[in-house]
Design a protein around this motif. Structure first.
Motif, PDB file in Angstrom:
ATOM      1  N   ASN A 172      31.208  31.609  22.400  1.00 37.79           N
ATOM      2  CA  ASN A 172      32.071  32.756  22.547  1.00 37.79           C
ATOM      3  C   ASN A 172      33.513  32.319  22.374  1.00 37.79           C
ATOM      4  OD1 ASN A 172      29.791  34.189  23.334  1.00 37.79           O
ATOM      5  ND2 ASN A 172      30.263  34.096  25.493  1.00 37.79           N
ATOM      6  N   ASN A 179      36.946  33.293  23.677  1.00 36.90           N
ATOM      7  CA  ASN A 179      37.537  34.069  24.765  1.00 36.90           C
ATOM      8  C   ASN A 179      39.021  33.751  24.884  1.00 36.90           C
ATOM      9  OD1 ASN A 179      34.950  34.926  25.538  1.00 36.90           O
ATOM     10  ND2 ASN A 179      34.700  33.206  26.915  1.00 36.90           N
ATOM     11  N   GLY A 211      27.081  32.864  33.280  1.00 34.51           N
ATOM     12  CA  GLY A 211      27.259  33.874  34.316  1.00 34.51           C
ATOM     13  C   GLY A 211      26.354  33.576  35.480  1.00 34.51           C
ATOM     14  N   GLU A 248      22.344  36.582  29.995  1.00 35.91           N
ATOM     15  CA  GLU A 248      23.759  36.341  29.702  1.00 35.91           C
ATOM     16  C   GLU A 248      23.978  36.091  28.211  1.00 35.91           C
ATOM     17  OE1 GLU A 248      26.493  36.617  31.445  1.00 35.91           O
ATOM     18  OE2 GLU A 248      25.614  36.964  33.412  1.00 35.91           O
ATOM     19  N   GLU A 270      26.310  38.677  26.131  1.00 33.50           N
ATOM     20  CA  GLU A 270      27.573  38.185  25.585  1.00 33.50           C
ATOM     21  C   GLU A 270      27.570  37.990  24.077  1.00 33.50           C
ATOM     22  OE1 GLU A 270      29.031  34.837  27.807  1.00 33.50           O
ATOM     23  OE2 GLU A 270      28.756  35.873  29.717  1.00 33.50           O
ATOM     24  N   PRO A 323      28.684  42.958  26.280  1.00 31.92           N
ATOM     25  CA  PRO A 323      29.413  42.256  27.337  1.00 31.92           C
ATOM     26  C   PRO A 323      29.946  43.216  28.384  1.00 31.92           C
ATOM     27  CG  PRO A 323      30.713  42.339  25.340  1.00 31.92           C
ATOM     28  CD  PRO A 323      29.363  42.907  25.007  1.00 31.92           C
ATOM     29  N   GLU A 366      34.797  40.950  30.709  1.00 38.45           N
ATOM     30  CA  GLU A 366      34.728  39.738  29.903  1.00 38.45           C
ATOM     31  C   GLU A 366      35.695  39.831  28.720  1.00 38.45           C
ATOM     32  OE1 GLU A 366      30.328  38.068  30.671  1.00 38.45           O
ATOM     33  OE2 GLU A 366      30.414  39.896  29.485  1.00 38.45           O
ATOM     34  N   ILE A 417      35.657  38.435  25.731  1.00 42.72           N
ATOM     35  CA  ILE A 417      35.057  37.858  24.524  1.00 42.72           C
ATOM     36  C   ILE A 417      35.647  38.556  23.302  1.00 42.72           C
ATOM     37  CG2 ILE A 417      32.919  37.466  23.248  1.00 42.72           C
ATOM     38  CD1 ILE A 417      31.507  37.566  26.039  1.00 42.72           C
TER      39      ILE A 417
END
Length: 133
Positions: free
Chosen positions: A1, A3, A18, A33, A37, A77, A81, A83
């Motif tokens: 990911n 982020n 998570g 997760e 995500e 997500p 979050e 992301i």
């Protein structure tokens, strides 16, 4: 990911992760997760090892998994979050990103450095290479 992390004020390349919900195994949480995500449906899941995020402060032990992707759907997500996008790298690109400390890619139309220093990611990659996965 990929982020954006306000603590570092930078883009970071991270593994999906998570908490474990009530009545959920660590394996189930890893599958959930990853799907939430990334939208990736996990087929085979292999326990690589366990790590302690900060042995000087925390007592929790976190399992780290290698997941084989069985399919892909739209990610879902949580709203909290950060992301930005899912980045898929080859083994060679991962090695270079770890050696350089970052991966360059387009984010919102501009080339940005996405730092590759997440301890969960680096530990997982080290174990994958050590186990020839």
């Amino acid at each position: 990911n990929c982020n954006y992390r306000h603590a570092t004020r930078s883009w970071e390349l991270e593994l999906p992760r998570g908490g474990v919900n009530d009545n959920e195994t660590a394996e189930d949480a890893a599958r959930r997760e990853t799907f939430e995500e990334t939208g990736k449906v996990v087929g085979e899941l292999i326990l690589l090892g366990q790590m302690i995020p900060d042995s000087g402060v925390l007592s929790s032990v976190v399992p780290i998994y290698y997941a084989k992707v069985a399919g892909s759907q739209k990610s879902t997500p949580e709203s909290s979050e950060a992301i930005e996008k899912i980045i898929i790298l080859t083994h060679a690109e991962i090695k270079k990103a770890l050696a350089d400390g970052y991966y360059e890619c387009k984010i919102r139309g501009e080339v940005k450095r996405v730092f590759c220093r997440d301890p969960f990611l680096t530990y997982a990659v080290a174990l994958c290479f050590a186990k020839n996965l």
